[in-house]
Design a protein around this motif. Structure first.
Motif, PDB file in Angstrom:
ATOM      1  N   PHE A  82       0.845  -1.189   0.000  1.00  0.00           N
ATOM      2  CA  PHE A  82       0.000   0.000   0.000  1.00  0.00           C
ATOM      3  C   PHE A  82       0.887   1.248   0.000  1.00  0.00           C
ATOM      4  N   PHE A  83       0.967   1.916  -1.150  1.00  0.00           N
ATOM      5  CA  PHE A  83       1.768   3.139  -1.295  1.00  0.00           C
ATOM      6  C   PHE A  83       3.242   2.892  -0.953  1.00  0.00           C
ATOM      7  N   SER A  84       3.765   1.720  -1.264  1.00  0.00           N
ATOM      8  CA  SER A  84       5.149   1.430  -0.891  1.00  0.00           C
ATOM      9  C   SER A  84       6.040   0.991  -2.046  1.00  0.00           C
ATOM     10  N   LEU A  85       5.469   0.578  -3.192  1.00  0.00           N
ATOM     11  CA  LEU A  85       6.321   0.100  -4.279  1.00  0.00           C
ATOM     12  C   LEU A  85       7.270   1.183  -4.783  1.00  0.00           C
ATOM     13  N   HIS A  86       6.798   2.432  -4.852  1.00  0.00           N
ATOM     14  CA  HIS A  86       7.664   3.491  -5.375  1.00  0.00           C
ATOM     15  C   HIS A  86       8.826   3.807  -4.449  1.00  0.00           C
TER      16      HIS A  86
END
Length: 223
Positions: A82-86
């Motif tokens: 959650f909102f962490s791959l980048h």
């Protein structure tokens, strides 16, 4: 909103789920409350320590990186980001995808939610940490992932995450000050950041809010 959408795709009760890039565990807590067996994995030792003291003991908190997960082969029903791959360095994102595939059961799913480089939340945050490039790259990776690295796209949904910040000072305390680099950028540009916050904020039902558009990508494994 992230977990509600995930529930609409697959019941979470009884699933073995890993939350990669869990931070202090806000979404791990929601997954646990939904009846899943949850492992929260975070690369930052400070956030791991906070999660260990703040999360229910039913959640297994581990120090680890997306490209080197401390999990067994074919052990997970669901891997979530959650909102962490980048935040995963671009030079190891392919390795991270291989790790997600390794730890998922043959019937497992990969669920990744990424914020877009636009929206009123982004307008303010980019003044202390400009993620235009990394967010753009992560969306390009996920959009092109269908049929690659052993994954098949099952569902893709865009929605807007709305967050409440009653005052600018509250926003600074929650979003800027906990991060040393953001704090430094804020101290050098506080007036412009406050002006931007006041210009783009929206009042909704008496609440001061900022909006962050995002897309959720849901994949199965190719057989």
């Amino acid at each position: 909103m992230h977990i509600d959408h995930l529930k609409s795709l697959r019941p979470l009760q009884g699933l073995i789920i890993t939350d990669v890039g869990a931070g202090d565990g806000v979404y791990s807590r929601e997954l646990d409350a939904a009846g899943a067996t949850v492992t929260a994995i975070e690369v930052d030792p400070i956030k791991v320590a906070k999660a260990l003291t703040g999360l229910p003991r039913t959640i297994d908190v581990k120090l680890g990186a997306a490209e080197d997960l401390p999990l067994g082969d074919k052990s997970q029903d669901l891997v979530c980001l959650f909102f962490s791959l980048h935040h995963v360095p671009s030079n190891v994102q392919s390795e991270a995808l291989e790790e997600f595939h390794r730890v998922l059961k043959p019937t497992g799913r990969l669920h990744i939610v990424e914020p877009h480089p636009y929206g009123t939340m982004f307008d303010v945050v980019r003044l202390v940490e400009d993620e235009t490039e990394v967010r753009t790259n992560s969306h390009a990776l996920l959009t092109g992932l269908d049929g690659r690295h052993g994954f098949q796209l099952v569902d893709m949904k865009q929605y807007v995450l709305t967050r409440e910040y009653p005052t600018f000072e509250f926003f600074v305390e929650k979003i800027i000050l906990p991060d040393p680099e953001r704090r430094q950028a804020y101290e050098a540009n506080s007036a412009d950041i406050e002006d931007t916050f006041n210009r783009v904020k929206e009042s909704r039902e008496g609440r001061v809010v900022l909006h962050q558009p995002c897309t959720a990508f849901h994949y199965s494994l190719t057989q």
